[in-house]
Design an enzyme around this catalytic site. Structure first.
Site, mmCIF file in Angstrom:
data_model
loop_
_atom_site.group_PDB
_atom_site.id
_atom_site.type_symbol
_atom_site.label_atom_id
_atom_site.label_comp_id
_atom_site.label_asym_id
_atom_site.label_seq_id
_atom_site.Cartn_x
_atom_site.Cartn_y
_atom_site.Cartn_z
ATOM 1 N N ASN A 301 42.578 -29.039 13.827
ATOM 2 C CA ASN A 301 41.865 -28.959 15.098
ATOM 3 C C ASN A 301 40.868 -27.806 15.075
ATOM 4 O O ASN A 301 41.222 -26.657 14.798
ATOM 5 C CB ASN A 301 42.839 -28.727 16.260
ATOM 6 C CG ASN A 301 42.100 -28.535 17.580
ATOM 7 O OD1 ASN A 301 41.503 -29.467 18.113
ATOM 8 N ND2 ASN A 301 42.104 -27.306 18.103
ATOM 9 N N GLU A 302 39.622 -28.136 15.342
ATOM 10 C CA GLU A 302 38.533 -27.170 15.493
ATOM 11 C C GLU A 302 38.470 -26.127 14.377
ATOM 12 O O GLU A 302 38.403 -24.924 14.633
ATOM 13 C CB GLU A 302 38.610 -26.484 16.860
ATOM 14 C CG GLU A 302 38.387 -27.443 18.023
ATOM 15 C CD GLU A 302 38.310 -26.732 19.372
ATOM 16 O OE1 GLU A 302 38.609 -25.518 19.429
ATOM 17 O OE2 GLU A 302 37.952 -27.394 20.363
ATOM 18 N N PRO A 303 38.469 -26.567 13.118
ATOM 19 C CA PRO A 303 38.276 -25.602 12.035
ATOM 20 C C PRO A 303 36.806 -25.176 11.976
ATOM 21 O O PRO A 303 35.927 -25.862 12.516
ATOM 22 C CB PRO A 303 38.652 -26.400 10.789
ATOM 23 C CG PRO A 303 38.266 -27.806 11.150
ATOM 24 C CD PRO A 303 38.574 -27.954 12.623
ATOM 25 N N VAL A 333 39.723 -32.880 14.031
ATOM 26 C CA VAL A 333 39.010 -32.750 15.297
ATOM 27 C C VAL A 333 38.033 -31.586 15.189
ATOM 28 O O VAL A 333 38.430 -30.458 14.890
ATOM 29 C CB VAL A 333 40.006 -32.536 16.447
ATOM 30 C CG1 VAL A 333 39.269 -32.292 17.747
ATOM 31 C CG2 VAL A 333 40.927 -33.747 16.570
ATOM 32 N N ASN A 353 35.247 -32.482 20.048
ATOM 33 C CA ASN A 353 35.587 -31.749 21.269
ATOM 34 C C ASN A 353 34.319 -31.153 21.860
ATOM 35 O O ASN A 353 33.500 -30.581 21.139
ATOM 36 C CB ASN A 353 36.554 -30.603 20.977
ATOM 37 C CG ASN A 353 37.921 -31.080 20.514
ATOM 38 O OD1 ASN A 353 38.220 -32.275 20.578
ATOM 39 N ND2 ASN A 353 38.746 -30.162 20.065
#
Length: 503
Positions: A301-303, A333, A353
Site C-alpha cells: 500500500n502506497e509505496p 495500491v 488512492n
C-alpha cells in the site's frame, strides 16, 4: 495476539498441510483432530527497560513471569495498548511478554501417536515463543499464523512403540469454484464483468483494539449487507482467518493485502527487505489460497514506487506471487504519479488512492471532477489496464454540521463523495472496475494534530453508527447491485446455500 493449542492425531497430519500447494490448514476439530483454545486471560509484562531487552538478559522465559516483577492480567486476543489506564503502556513500543499455564488432556501427553501443535494465529510484529523454557518458534511479520510441533516437549520420557495398521486423518474443507480474469478494461469473475463497490476496513474497535471479536465481526458483515457492499480490501494487512471464512460463506469478494505498508525510503527496497517481503507473500498465499472469496493479491500500500529500486523490487515481488498462485491477478495500491510509478508496469489492475479536496485544495469540492477524470485518463492511456479507485474519502466528526459544507462536517464528507461518484459513473462505462471508500469505520491512530481521537474518515463511527455518508453509499451501492445482477455472489461457494447474501 491470538493463540490456540490443538492436537492432531496421525503422523502424516502435516505432510500435506505444510506444503504450499496444499495451503495452510485452519485448525478445526474432526474425528481425528482435537483443539484447545488458549484465548482468555494471560499474564502480561511490558519491558520498560531502556533498551527493552531486560527480559532476554534475565531470561524471563525460564521461570514464571510473576517472579520477574509485577504482571498484569491481559485478555487474548486484544491490543494491550487499549485495555488499561496506564498512559505509558498506551503508547509503548518494544518487547512485551505474555505467559499462560496450560493443562493438556492426558491422551495428548501419553499417546505417542498424537501430534501436538502450538499455533499462534497472529502476534504483532516479531514473536518468540518458549514452551517450558524451551525455544520452539520465532516469527517476523504480524497478522499471519505460525506453528510449532511441541509433541516432544509434552510427551518427554515416553517410550515409542510401533503399532500396526493405517492411521486415518479427517479434515473438512469447504469448496468454492470460480474463475478470475482481467482484460484491458474489465475484471471478470466466472466470465462476467464484476464491479467492486465496497470498503476498506481495519481490524479495530473500542477497548479490544485489533483483537479478534466474533460479535464485532458479525455486526460488520451485517452492516456490509445493509450497505449493499460486495467487496472489501484487507487494508493494510491480512485479516483473521475467520474473516476470510465468512467472506466465503457470504460471497464477499476480497482483495487480500500483505502488510507491505511504509515502503517509502530507499533502504526500504534493500535485498533484506525484499527477501522478507517474498516470505510474507508466501505465507499469505499459503494461508488464503483456498478461499474462493479472494480474487486478487495486493502486495503493498502506497509505496514510494517512483524511487529507482522500486522497478526491480516490484517486478520480482509480483512475479514471485504469480508463481505461487497463477490463478489470481496481482496488484499494489499506489498514490504515485502515473508517469513516475516504476512498479505499475507489472500489476494486472491499477489501484489508485486519491484524496482530492482533502489533503490539498482544502474546501474546494469543485476541483474534484477535473482532477479525478484527468487522473483516470492518464493512467489508462499509459497502461491500458482496468482501474480501481482503491481509496478516496474525507474525515467527518459525527454530529458536526455546516452549510455551506466545511471540512470535518458530515455535509463535507457527503459532498466530496458525491463529486467522486459523478466521475466514477462516467468512467465505469469504460475501464474503471471498482470503488472502495476509505474507510468503513473510524479507527484509532497515534496522536497528531491531524487526528481527532483517531482517523475520522469512516462512514460509520468506531461504535458502528452511521454518518450521513453511509446513507449516501447505501443508496448508491444498492443501485449498482441492481444494475449488474451480479450482486454479492461472485465468489459463491458450495457453503452458501443458507447465506443471506445469496439470491
Amino acid at each position: 495476539m491470538h493463540a490456540g493449542l490443538w492436537a492432531a492425531l496421525g503422523p502424516l497430519l502435516w505432510a500435506c498441510g505444510l506444503a504450499l500447494q496444499g495451503g495452510m490448514l485452519y485448525p478445526q476439530e474432526s474425528p481425528s483432530r482435537e483443539r484447545k483454545e488458549l484465548d482468555g486471560l494471560w499474564s502480561f509484562r511490558a519491558d520498560f527497560s531502556e533498551d527493552r531487552r531486560q527480559g532476554f538478559e534475565l531470561q524471563w522465559y525460564r521461570t514464571p513471569l510473576r517472579e520477574s516483577g509485577p504482571t498484569l492480567d491481559m485478555p487474548v486476543p486484544s491490543s494491550f495498548n487499549d485495555v488499561g489506564q496506564d498512559r505509558q503502556l498506551r503508547s509503548f513500543v518494544g518487547w512485551v511478554w505474555y505467559e499462560r499455564e496450560v493443562t493438556l488432556p492426558q491422551r495428548w501427553t501419553q499417546d505417542l501417536g498424537t501430534r501436538v501443535v502450538l499455533r499462534i494465529g497472529s502476534a504483532h510484529y516479531h514473536a518468540i515463543v518458549w514452551v517450558n523454557g524451551v525455544h520452539v518458534a520465532e516469527h517476523e511479520g504480524g497478522h499471519l499464523p505460525f506453528e510449532a510441533d511441541i509433541s516432544k516437549l509434552v510427551q518427554s520420557g515416553l517410550t515409542a512403540q510401533t503399532a500396526a495398521g493405517a492411521v486415518s486423518d479427517f479434515y473438512a474443507l469447504p469448496v468454492g469454484i470460480r474463475t478470475v480474469a482481467v482484460t484491458e478494461h474489465r475484471f471478470l469473475i466466472n466470465g462476467k464483468p464484476f464491479y467492486f463497490h465496497g470498503v476498506n476496513k481495519h481490524e479495530d474497535a473500542d477497548i479490544r483494539g485489533r483483537g479478534f471479536d466474533w460479535p464485532l465481526l458479525v455486526k460488520d458483515f451485517n452492516l456490509l449487507r445493509w450497505l449493499g457492499a460486495n467487496a472489501f480490501r484487507t487494508s493494510h494487512y491480512p485479516y483473521a482467518e475467520e474473516v476470510m471464512q465468512l467472506c466465503d460463506r457470504y460471497g464477499i469478494v476480497v482483495i487480500d493485502e500483505s502488510p507491505g505498508v511504509g515502503i517509502v525510503l530507499a533502504q526500504s527496497y534493500s535485498n533484506e527487505s525484499l527477501q522478507h517481503h517474498l516470505q510474507v507473500m508466501e505465507e499469505l498465499v499459503r494461508r488464503d489460497k483456498n478461499h474462493p472469496a479472494v480474487v486478487m493479491w495486493s502486495v503493498a500500500n502506497e509505496p514510494a514506487s517512483f524511487l529507482k529500486p522500486a522497478g526491480y523490487y516490484f517486478k520480482t515481488l509480483i512475479a514471485h506471487t504469480k508463481a505461487l498462485d497463477p490463478s489470481r491477478p496481482v496488484t499494489f495500491v499506489t498514490n504515485s504519479n502515473y508517469e513516475a510509478d516504476l512498479g505499475a508496469p507489472y500489476v494486472d489492475v491499477i489501484c489508485v488512492n486519491s484524496y482530492y479536496s482533502w489533503y490539498h485544495d482544502y474546501g474546494h469540492l469543485e476541483v474534484i471532477q477535473l482532477h479525478l477524470a484527468t487522473e483516470f485518463e492518464n493512467w489508462y492511456r499509459t497502461y491500458q489496464k482496468p482501474i480501481i479507485q482503491s481509496e478516496y474519502g474525507a474525515g467527518s466528526i459525527a454530529g458536526f454540521h455546516q452549510d455551506p459544507p466545511l471540512m470535518f462536517s458530515e455535509e463535507y464528507q457527503k459532498g466530496l463523495l458525491e463529486q467522486y461518484h459523478l466521475v466514477l459513473d462516467q468512467k465505469r462505462k469504460d475501464y474503471v472496475v471498482g470503488e472502495l471508500i476509505w474507510n468503513f469505520a473510524d479507527f484509532m491512530t497515534d496522536q497528531s494534530p491531524q487526528r481527532v481521537l483517531g482517523n475520522k474518515k469512516g462512514i460509520f463511527t468506531r461504535q458502528r453508527q452511521p454518518k450521513a455518508a453511509a446513507f449516501l453509499l447505501r443508496e448508491r451501492y444498492w443501485k449498482l447491485a441492481n444494475e449488474t445482477m451480479y450482486h454479492l455472489s461472485a465468489a459463491k461457494s458450495q457453503c452458501l446455500e443458507n447465506s443471506p447474501f445469496s439470491f
